[in-house]
Scaffold this active site. Structure first.
Site, short mmCIF file in Angstrom:
data_model
loop_
_atom_site.label_atom_id
_atom_site.label_comp_id
_atom_site.label_asym_id
_atom_site.label_seq_id
_atom_site.Cartn_x
_atom_site.Cartn_y
_atom_site.Cartn_z
CG ASN A 161 -18.53 -8.57 -44.40
OD1 ASN A 161 -18.94 -8.16 -45.49
ND2 ASN A 161 -19.23 -9.41 -43.64
CD GLU A 162 -10.88 -10.86 -45.39
OE1 GLU A 162 -10.58 -10.22 -44.36
OE2 GLU A 162 -10.56 -12.06 -45.55
N PRO A 163 -11.17 -6.02 -44.91
CG PRO A 163 -9.07 -5.65 -43.95
CD PRO A 163 -9.97 -6.75 -44.45
#
Ligand code: PGA
Length: 268
Positions: A161-163
């Site tokens: 879950n990236e930025p």
């Protein structure tokens, strides 16, 4: 020996334990997992584990394998769901998280193959949304995740879950952050070979777990750990959402804790 929380740890918005070494943390987390498996087994119940890959959980898996071999710890009642897999990725490839899990854990314990779930990196991209819905449903059908193990990336990702990942995100295809691909470059013999995408459980999927244990080791993780634990809750740092979970625990070695206020104050 542990660094005890003190007045400065009130800045920490997730319960955090700092131990001297990654080994100490790993043995402690493996013990918690083993106790949970045995406790649920003693009531004839399954134990649903959410599992992570990467360098961080390796010693936990080694210790679980040792407990299986030396202490008779059985995984017959265990169901697992892994956080993520690169996309595209074939399960036999060197960098596959499917392969990682078989080599470090599943081939070395008595878990039933049908109880293992890892996102499939071989799908046609048009089949991914329905596959992700089924992954979510399988977690629910298993009764939800009892304990979710997490590492953290330097982008603050949990799973992949990236930025920008929202609090309500679910299992889906995601584009990997540049920093994540740089960190994976050595595994792939160069950044251009790192897949651009991955299938990951969402932040919402992770937060549904009844217990969450995040581990981080080494000085490279210190800045993002401080942001996740002491900073604001924000989609810019997915791990910061753990501040909103009622039963999350962070375990750090001394190096990963170095940017926390309690470690930075010279008189503590
Ligand atoms: P690492 O990866 O355990 O290899 O540091 C953690 C992560 O990216 O989640």
């Amino acid at each position: 020996m542990s660094v005890e929380p003190d007045v400065f740890s009130s800045k920490e918005k997730v319960p955090t334990i700092v131990l001297d070494s990654a080994k100490e943390v790993s043995l402690s987390v493996a013990r918690e997992i083993a106790d949970l498996i045995r406790e649920r087994g003693s009531h004839g119940r399954t134990c649903v584990l959410g599992l992570a890959t990467g360098s961080t959980p390796m010693t936990v898996y080694n210790e679980l394998v040792r407990m299986h071999r030396d202490e008779g710890l059985s995984f017959a009642n265990v169901i697992t769901f892994n956080l993520d897999e690169y996309f595209p990725m074939r399960p036999e490839e060197l960098q596959s998280y499917n392969r990682f899990m078989r080599e470090h854990l599943f081939d070395r314990i008595d878990i039933k193959p049908e109880n293992v779930h890892i996102p499939d990196g071989t799908l046609d991209v048009s089949d991914v949304p329905e596959y992700c819905r089924r992954y979510e449903r399988a977690i629910q059908d298993a009764g939800g995740i009892d304990l979710q193990l997490l590492g953290i990336g330097r982008t603050g990702h949990i799973g992949f879950n990236e930025p920008g990942s929202s609090r309500t995100s679910r299992t889906r295809l995601i584009t990997l952050d540049r920093l994540t691909r740089m960190d994976a470059a050595s595994d792939f013999f160069g950044e251009p070979n790192v897949p651009r995408r991955a299938i990951t459980m969402g932040v919402g999927t992770i937060l549904d777990a009844r217990r969450i244990v995040l581990m981080a080791f080494g000085e490279n993780k210190a800045p993002i750990i401080a942001q996740a634990i002491e900073g604001p809750v924000t989609p810019t740092v997915a791990a910061s959402f753990l501040q909103e979970h009622p039963n999350a625990q962070v375990y750090l070695d001394a190096a990963a804790a170095a940017e926390l206020t309690r470690c930075k104050c010279p008189w503590t």
